[in-house]
Design a protein around this motif. Structure first.
Motif: not given
Length: 272
Positions: A152-154, A211-217
């Motif tokens: 998970f990338s943020v 997984v691009e996760s700046d937007d958690k949804r």
């Protein structure tokens, strides 16, 4: 140019998110029943930056699953005895048996991340991990375990925003530790560690998926949809069940209510 993690499409609307999440969770139940019926063994590794949304995604994955089939492993710091064992040993005992799913909320990759960056392992231990990890995972795959690994990338900006929210939220403050906060000042060190880890452990038998996760949804939906797409499951017809008729009363009388202790009606006080 947009920075890493920026999403020009905007945040996914909640109604769209909730509708698709429920559909995917329904598919996860089908996956669970297939795992049980086929005696499959599924391991899902969740790794990534602090505050990248791993935990909340795991919650959505397991929300409707049977905890006897799908269990979450979030191991604490190793004990003094465990520190003397082969590094992978304490993880092996938590691997699934036939018909089980195990989700690792952080995993053996602690050695390539926080242990490496924070100096909790020696350089020799770290190099040994990079050599042994691909062998270990190939052995798992060869034995028939379905191993899926998600990173998970943020972005640094979003990570800091989430840290600040946690500091102000008494229900989530426990999620922050001194090590978590230090990750802000060691951003590039963690980036280097992750990149080096990928070089050695992104193998054909067990590839990494980012997984691009700046937007958690979006992150939750994308991760679950991808997981489902990688497992050849199919729907297992459920057994036909019918509610039996309730038998007629036989005259049994329950003891008086005042002989039992009841929880006070706290909810009634909320109505004024």
């Amino acid at each position: 140019m947009a920075k890493h993690g920026d999403d020009e499409r905007g945040k996914l609307p909640r109604p769209v998110y909730e509708r698709e999440l429920y559909r995917l969770q329904t598919e996860l139940v089908k996956l669970q029943e297939w795992v049980r019926a086929e005696g499959a063994r599924l391991v899902v590794v969740f790794e990534g930056r602090d505050a990248a949304g791993k935990g909340s995604t795991i919650q959505r994955v397991t929300q409707y699953l049977n905890p006897r089939v799908a269990r979450i492993m979030a191991l604490p710091r190793p004990t003094e005895r465990e520190r003397t064992q082969w590094y992978f040993q304490r993880y092996v005992e938590h691997l699934p048996a036939a018909g089980e799913i195990v989700l690792f909320d952080r995993s053996w990759y602690n050695r390539a991340g926080v242990e490496r960056v924070m100096g909790f392992c020696t350089p020799a231990e770290y190099q040994r991990f990079l050599r042994q990890c691909p062998v270990f995972e190939r052995l798992l795959a060869e034995d028939g375990i379905l191993l899926r690994k998600y990173w998970f990338s943020v972005s640094d900006e979003v990570q800091e925003q989430r840290f600040r929210r946690r500091l102000k939220d008494p229900t989530r403050r426990w999620k922050l530790s001194a090590v978590d906060l230090e990750s802000l000042t060691r951003w590039e060190d963690y980036s280097r560690a992750k990149d080096e880890m990928f070089v050695h452990t992104d193998i054909a038998e067990a590839p990494w998926y980012v997984v691009e996760s700046d937007d958690k949804r979006r992150a939750r939906l994308n991760m679950i949809a991808h997981l489902l797409s990688t497992v050849p499951y199919h729907e297992i017809p459920p057994p036909v069940l019918e509610l039996p008729p309730r038998p007629p009363a036989t005259g049994y009388r329950r003891p008086p209510r005042d002989l039992q202790r009841y929880v006070p009606d706290h909810a009634a006080a909320l109505l004024g």
